[in-house]
Design an enzyme around this catalytic site. Sequence first.
Site, PDB file in Angstrom:
ATOM      1  N   LYS A  35       0.823  -1.214   0.000  1.00  0.00           N
ATOM      2  CA  LYS A  35       0.000   0.000   0.000  1.00  0.00           C
ATOM      3  C   LYS A  35       0.857   1.264   0.000  1.00  0.00           C
ATOM      4  CE  LYS A  35      -0.668   0.567   4.990  1.00  0.00           C
ATOM      5  NZ  LYS A  35       0.045   1.849   5.101  1.00  0.00           N
ATOM      6  N   THR A  36       1.967   1.265   0.751  1.00  0.00           N
ATOM      7  CA  THR A  36       2.809   2.466   0.790  1.00  0.00           C
ATOM      8  C   THR A  36       3.424   2.732  -0.581  1.00  0.00           C
ATOM      9  OG1 THR A  36       3.310   2.023   3.115  1.00  0.00           O
ATOM     10  CG2 THR A  36       4.723   3.593   1.977  1.00  0.00           C
ATOM     11  N   ASP A 220      -3.945   7.588   3.983  1.00  0.00           N
ATOM     12  CA  ASP A 220      -3.405   6.282   4.367  1.00  0.00           C
ATOM     13  C   ASP A 220      -4.209   5.722   5.540  1.00  0.00           C
ATOM     14  OD1 ASP A 220      -1.733   4.097   4.494  1.00  0.00           O
ATOM     15  OD2 ASP A 220      -0.131   5.129   5.574  1.00  0.00           O
ATOM     16  N   GLU A 221      -4.308   4.398   5.629  1.00  0.00           N
ATOM     17  CA  GLU A 221      -4.980   3.711   6.755  1.00  0.00           C
ATOM     18  C   GLU A 221      -6.397   4.279   6.981  1.00  0.00           C
ATOM     19  OE1 GLU A 221      -3.693   1.137   7.850  1.00  0.00           O
ATOM     20  OE2 GLU A 221      -1.521   1.288   8.082  1.00  0.00           O
ATOM     21  N   GLN A 251      -8.453  -4.901   8.604  1.00  0.00           N
ATOM     22  CA  GLN A 251      -7.462  -4.531   9.612  1.00  0.00           C
ATOM     23  C   GLN A 251      -7.937  -3.353  10.465  1.00  0.00           C
ATOM     24  OE1 GLN A 251      -3.146  -4.986   8.632  1.00  0.00           O
ATOM     25  NE2 GLN A 251      -3.845  -5.030   6.519  1.00  0.00           N
ATOM     26  N   ARG A 603       1.078 -11.248  10.058  1.00  0.00           N
ATOM     27  CA  ARG A 603       2.396 -10.682  10.394  1.00  0.00           C
ATOM     28  C   ARG A 603       3.510 -11.647  10.004  1.00  0.00           C
ATOM     29  NH1 ARG A 603       1.241  -6.440   9.486  1.00  0.00           N
ATOM     30  NH2 ARG A 603      -0.729  -7.396   8.924  1.00  0.00           N
TER      31      ARG A 603
END
Length: 644
Positions: A35-36, A220-221, A251, A603
Amino acid sequence: MSKPEWLESLNPEQRQAVEATDGPLLVLSGAGTGKTRVLTSKIAWLLHQKLAKPWEILAVTFTNKAAGEMKSRVRNLVGEEADSLWIGTFHSIGLRILKQHAPFAGRDPGFVILDEDDQQKIVRQIIVEELKLDPKFLSSAQVVEAIARQKDKGYYEGAPDVVPDFGDTELKIYKSYQGRLATLNGVDFADLLLLPLKVFREHPEVLEEYQKKFKYILVDEYQDTNAVQYKLLKLLSGMHHNIACVGDDDQSIYSWRGAEINNILQFERDFEGAKIVRLETNYRSTPHILSAASGLIANNKGRLGKTLRPCEKLSGEKALRVKVYAVQSGMDEAATVAGHIQNERSKGTPYEQMAILVRSGYQTRLFEDRLMHRGIPYRIVGGVKFYERQEIRDIIAYLRLIVYPHDDLSFERAIGVPRRGLGDKALDLIREISRSKKIPMLEAALLAAKKLKGRQAAALETFCNQIARWRALNNKGEISHYEFVRVVLSESGYAEMWRNSKKEEGEARLQNIQEFLGMLKNDYKSIAEFLEYLTLFATANEDVGELDSVSLMTMHAAKGLEFEVVFLPSWEMGVFPNERSMRDASGGGLEEERRLAYVSITRAKRRIEIYVAASRQVFGTWQRSVQSIFLDEIPRECVDVGEF
């Protein structure tokens, strides 16, 4: 115009998200899907295509670290143009806007941002001076927290869309508090978003200035946004409608901080003509880990839906299934995990590529003990080690003062919690008497009480008498160490202080206190021996390797991180999912716990180990366990029952 190399290196779904430049866009970015990279490439693409000048692009995120990383990556792609972008956290952008238009918010540009201590002092003054109430019965910390919660919803006096969830007393305090902030030319942290919202609504010309300015807005997020952040984004994007939000509904795990999952679930309704692009190629985890996570999260009803798949490089890797281990107790669990960590290390996996993720902070204690005894270096991520936590150090200070009445450091800590109405002058007097007469501060406190008046004198006498009585009770040895410490916590008012706290923090601290009490059921001959054990533990564990060390943290703290091997203990009903979510009739609590499970599983790059104990000592009491329903929801073909 030729296409840059960095664009050609994107996968098809990432490229689709980057090149979509007209109208609202929601990029559903699964765990480990880049995503970044998409966000930074999108900014670079807008500049490359000359669709906007750098200062016409606003990019917001949640942490300074994320904002710094975003700016650094963009600079690597476009050079010095990145310096003119509006990239920052929501609060830093709000502060920048507020500085430029402070008079519209009733402030001078040189306003001060008050910290939590300053806020509590103001509220305490209002409680005592204006309302004539006893601060013991109305916690200033709780009122400050309540005010922040309402501001995060977008509430201010005259707000057209929020009815405050305040009692009459809290509402009076709120109004007086806001007046005092204006008089002080101050704002609190929540005001950095609330006041720009108020200015935009009450001064359309200011809103229009920023709507014209920001041709493109990137977020973002997005799944972590709260109500006031959503309202600001809706207003700012109202002219050009070019808002691109990157997030993952699977998430969304911060509802207790005010995050509203409906912001992302209802994106298409809120932003007309919105396009959705799903990033589903995962560059982190093996196929079985992704299948386990996808199968689990598919049980949630409140989601937009996507399925993670491994990238080509990972899809051919040797399939390692999710390992599930059944152990007898929490102590066996900690010992087994420590042994498996050593085994992984012997195979060449660095400690720093291994993590233990617990549901709640109090659960770290057994693992800390076992890792320390095995000589395995570890670090607590997003928190402090169990024995260094405020509430544990406070209790230890009480116990040390009872056993060692000459311990002045413990006296100074214990006398301050809970608050007893003793100011700096009273404590300075005690120190002066202690130094001049060369006696412990506890003894000096009784002499100081004779020189003081009213509440301060009574508070000192009560405290000193309590310490003396507890010492006598401890010396008699007629009750267990566990019961003895419970008496101290009750009669001192310390436990009540945290029970009265409405913060999430208060509940977590009470859990840690219960875990500490449970330790006292072990075979210690005396409180003094127990204190010696704690001292030896702290000394042995001091400054263990920070560079190559196992990460021990809560599941919430693990979001955004990745490790080769992840250990997930305590997957049992009542622990994970926790009791509160199981009692939530709406089902929203259970769905958030399931999202937390999804985050935890994703993770891991290579190996996941999940543990279930047959019985567990919960806060000192043995309880039979039932395995988590989340284990039943992981597809069977993804799971192996582990052997020791």
